[in-house]
Design a protein around this motif. Sequence first.
Motif, PDB file in Angstrom:
ATOM      1  N   LEU A   3     -25.175 -54.623 -11.192  1.00 45.06           N
ATOM      2  CA  LEU A   3     -25.119 -52.972 -11.068  1.00 45.06           C
ATOM      3  C   LEU A   3     -26.467 -52.638 -11.404  1.00 45.06           C
ATOM      4  CD1 LEU A   3     -21.652 -52.529 -12.248  1.00 45.06           C
ATOM      5  CD2 LEU A   3     -22.524 -52.657 -10.064  1.00 45.06           C
ATOM      6  N   ARG A   4     -26.984 -52.990 -12.680  1.00 47.49           N
ATOM      7  CA  ARG A   4     -28.153 -52.266 -13.122  1.00 47.49           C
ATOM      8  C   ARG A   4     -29.555 -52.592 -12.302  1.00 47.49           C
ATOM      9  NH1 ARG A   4     -26.396 -54.721 -18.091  1.00 47.49           N
ATOM     10  NH2 ARG A   4     -27.724 -56.574 -17.631  1.00 47.49           N
ATOM     11  N   MET A   5     -29.544 -53.861 -11.511  1.00 52.99           N
ATOM     12  CA  MET A   5     -30.455 -54.260 -10.393  1.00 52.99           C
ATOM     13  C   MET A   5     -30.351 -53.120  -9.403  1.00 52.99           C
ATOM     14  SD  MET A   5     -31.048 -57.604  -8.044  1.00 52.99           S
ATOM     15  CE  MET A   5     -32.078 -58.363  -9.215  1.00 52.99           C
ATOM     16  N   LEU A   6     -29.225 -52.999  -8.885  1.00 53.69           N
ATOM     17  CA  LEU A   6     -29.045 -51.862  -7.925  1.00 53.69           C
ATOM     18  C   LEU A   6     -29.443 -50.636  -8.131  1.00 53.69           C
ATOM     19  CD1 LEU A   6     -25.591 -53.286  -6.487  1.00 53.69           C
ATOM     20  CD2 LEU A   6     -27.531 -53.488  -5.451  1.00 53.69           C
ATOM     21  N   THR A   7     -29.104 -50.215  -9.286  1.00 53.80           N
ATOM     22  CA  THR A   7     -29.409 -48.636  -9.526  1.00 53.80           C
ATOM     23  C   THR A   7     -31.182 -48.681 -10.180  1.00 53.80           C
ATOM     24  OG1 THR A   7     -28.702 -48.999 -11.860  1.00 53.80           O
ATOM     25  CG2 THR A   7     -27.082 -48.014 -10.097  1.00 53.80           C
ATOM     26  N   HIS A  22     -20.365 -47.490 -15.201  1.00 55.92           N
ATOM     27  CA  HIS A  22     -21.857 -47.454 -15.033  1.00 55.92           C
ATOM     28  C   HIS A  22     -22.053 -46.464 -13.897  1.00 55.92           C
ATOM     29  CE1 HIS A  22     -25.556 -49.646 -13.652  1.00 55.92           C
ATOM     30  NE2 HIS A  22     -25.597 -48.980 -12.281  1.00 55.92           N
ATOM     31  N   PRO A  23     -23.252 -45.701 -14.151  1.00 60.06           N
ATOM     32  CA  PRO A  23     -23.332 -44.298 -13.613  1.00 60.06           C
ATOM     33  C   PRO A  23     -23.565 -44.654 -12.178  1.00 60.06           C
ATOM     34  CG  PRO A  23     -24.810 -44.758 -15.466  1.00 60.06           C
ATOM     35  CD  PRO A  23     -24.113 -45.878 -15.362  1.00 60.06           C
ATOM     36  N   GLY A  24     -22.884 -43.984 -11.174  1.00 57.95           N
ATOM     37  CA  GLY A  24     -22.896 -43.953  -9.650  1.00 57.95           C
ATOM     38  C   GLY A  24     -21.952 -45.000  -9.094  1.00 57.95           C
ATOM     39  N   ALA A  25     -21.085 -45.738 -10.099  1.00 57.95           N
ATOM     40  CA  ALA A  25     -20.400 -46.722  -9.419  1.00 57.95           C
ATOM     41  C   ALA A  25     -18.964 -46.305  -9.299  1.00 57.95           C
ATOM     42  CB  ALA A  25     -20.486 -48.094 -10.431  1.00 57.95           C
ATOM     43  N   ARG A  26     -18.296 -46.967  -8.397  1.00 58.35           N
ATOM     44  CA  ARG A  26     -16.855 -46.667  -7.952  1.00 58.35           C
ATOM     45  C   ARG A  26     -16.028 -47.851  -7.796  1.00 58.35           C
ATOM     46  NH1 ARG A  26     -15.385 -41.571  -4.657  1.00 58.35           N
ATOM     47  NH2 ARG A  26     -13.606 -42.131  -5.798  1.00 58.35           N
ATOM     48  N   TYR A  27     -15.000 -47.891  -8.081  1.00 59.29           N
ATOM     49  CA  TYR A  27     -14.186 -49.263  -7.987  1.00 59.29           C
ATOM     50  C   TYR A  27     -13.099 -49.080  -6.753  1.00 59.29           C
ATOM     51  CZ  TYR A  27      -9.994 -52.297  -8.538  1.00 59.29           C
ATOM     52  OH  TYR A  27      -8.877 -53.180  -8.372  1.00 59.29           O
ATOM     53  N   LEU A  28     -13.438 -49.937  -5.717  1.00 59.55           N
ATOM     54  CA  LEU A  28     -12.445 -49.890  -4.560  1.00 59.55           C
ATOM     55  C   LEU A  28     -11.339 -51.007  -4.724  1.00 59.55           C
ATOM     56  CD1 LEU A  28     -13.740 -49.706  -0.682  1.00 59.55           C
ATOM     57  CD2 LEU A  28     -11.676 -50.737  -1.534  1.00 59.55           C
ATOM     58  N   PRO A  29     -10.123 -50.615  -4.853  1.00 62.67           N
ATOM     59  CA  PRO A  29      -9.046 -51.474  -5.237  1.00 62.67           C
ATOM     60  C   PRO A  29      -8.813 -52.033  -3.646  1.00 62.67           C
ATOM     61  CG  PRO A  29      -8.339 -49.244  -5.313  1.00 62.67           C
ATOM     62  CD  PRO A  29      -9.577 -49.193  -5.264  1.00 62.67           C
ATOM     63  N   MET A  30      -8.398 -53.470  -3.728  1.00 59.85           N
ATOM     64  CA  MET A  30      -8.249 -54.185  -2.483  1.00 59.85           C
ATOM     65  C   MET A  30      -6.559 -54.092  -2.328  1.00 59.85           C
ATOM     66  SD  MET A  30     -11.037 -54.745  -1.045  1.00 59.85           S
ATOM     67  CE  MET A  30     -10.624 -55.971   0.177  1.00 59.85           C
ATOM     68  N   ASP A  31      -5.980 -52.929  -2.448  1.00 59.75           N
ATOM     69  CA  ASP A  31      -4.508 -52.997  -2.455  1.00 59.75           C
ATOM     70  C   ASP A  31      -3.846 -52.116  -1.021  1.00 59.75           C
ATOM     71  OD1 ASP A  31      -4.961 -50.273  -3.201  1.00 59.75           O
ATOM     72  OD2 ASP A  31      -4.153 -50.416  -5.087  1.00 59.75           O
ATOM     73  N   PHE A  32      -4.830 -51.997  -0.192  1.00 58.04           N
ATOM     74  CA  PHE A  32      -4.569 -51.003   0.885  1.00 58.04           C
ATOM     75  C   PHE A  32      -3.678 -51.801   1.998  1.00 58.04           C
ATOM     76  CE2 PHE A  32      -8.734 -52.433   1.007  1.00 58.04           C
ATOM     77  CZ  PHE A  32      -8.879 -53.129   2.267  1.00 58.04           C
TER      78      PHE A  32
END
Length: 230
Positions: free
Chosen positions: A135-139, A187-197
Amino acid sequence: MALWRAAFLSPVIVPQLVWVRLRASRLPEAAGPRQGQVGAGPALRLLVVGDSTAAGVGVETQDAALAGVLSADLARDHTVYWQLVARSGAVVPDALEMLAGVEGSFDCALVCLGVNDAKNGRLQPNFEREYAALLRMLTDRFGVRCVVCSGLPPMRFFTLLPRPLRDVLGARAARFDRAIARMAGVHPGARYLPMDFTDDVSQMAEDGFHPGPVIYADWARIAAGMMREK
């Protein structure tokens, strides 16, 4: 010895793990380009990084895979410059290594990692440390403003997995999934996408382990919506 380690050493689990690894590796990664430009409108630079799901195992071409469908969705109101960095079997350290050779910057990223880390018996503290580094690398290095962190699917729906392996891996995957949600939450700018759809196993690929085209389309649609909200 931790309970999961004892389970992984059992005479039942070990042969099942070997069988699953052989079976799950049969389907190829989706064919087609792994970067491109699509759409019209304001520029949006998109990175998709991950394992076999990011690579599109379970569908024939990248147009029907996660990166292709996500790019097409975002292209409805953007000029999307997209790049896919993925490999079947990848764990988080593999992703860090692959990204070390990537140049440029990105606005949004979709991360699809963790299943192999859980399945391969990697220690959770190591996984969390490496995922946080990703995550740090990406941002910090790539300038990503929005990172969508895909959770781990509920492995009780993985028809490929025999029991008791399904229960052991399901419990581990649930713990890794909670860790991803927790890290994305701070983490700033990160969002969690649950795989429960979805819980429709008929929509999985023929190997009973990877998504089929409908699941990829739903996954991409939700990720695109999260990116638009940023």
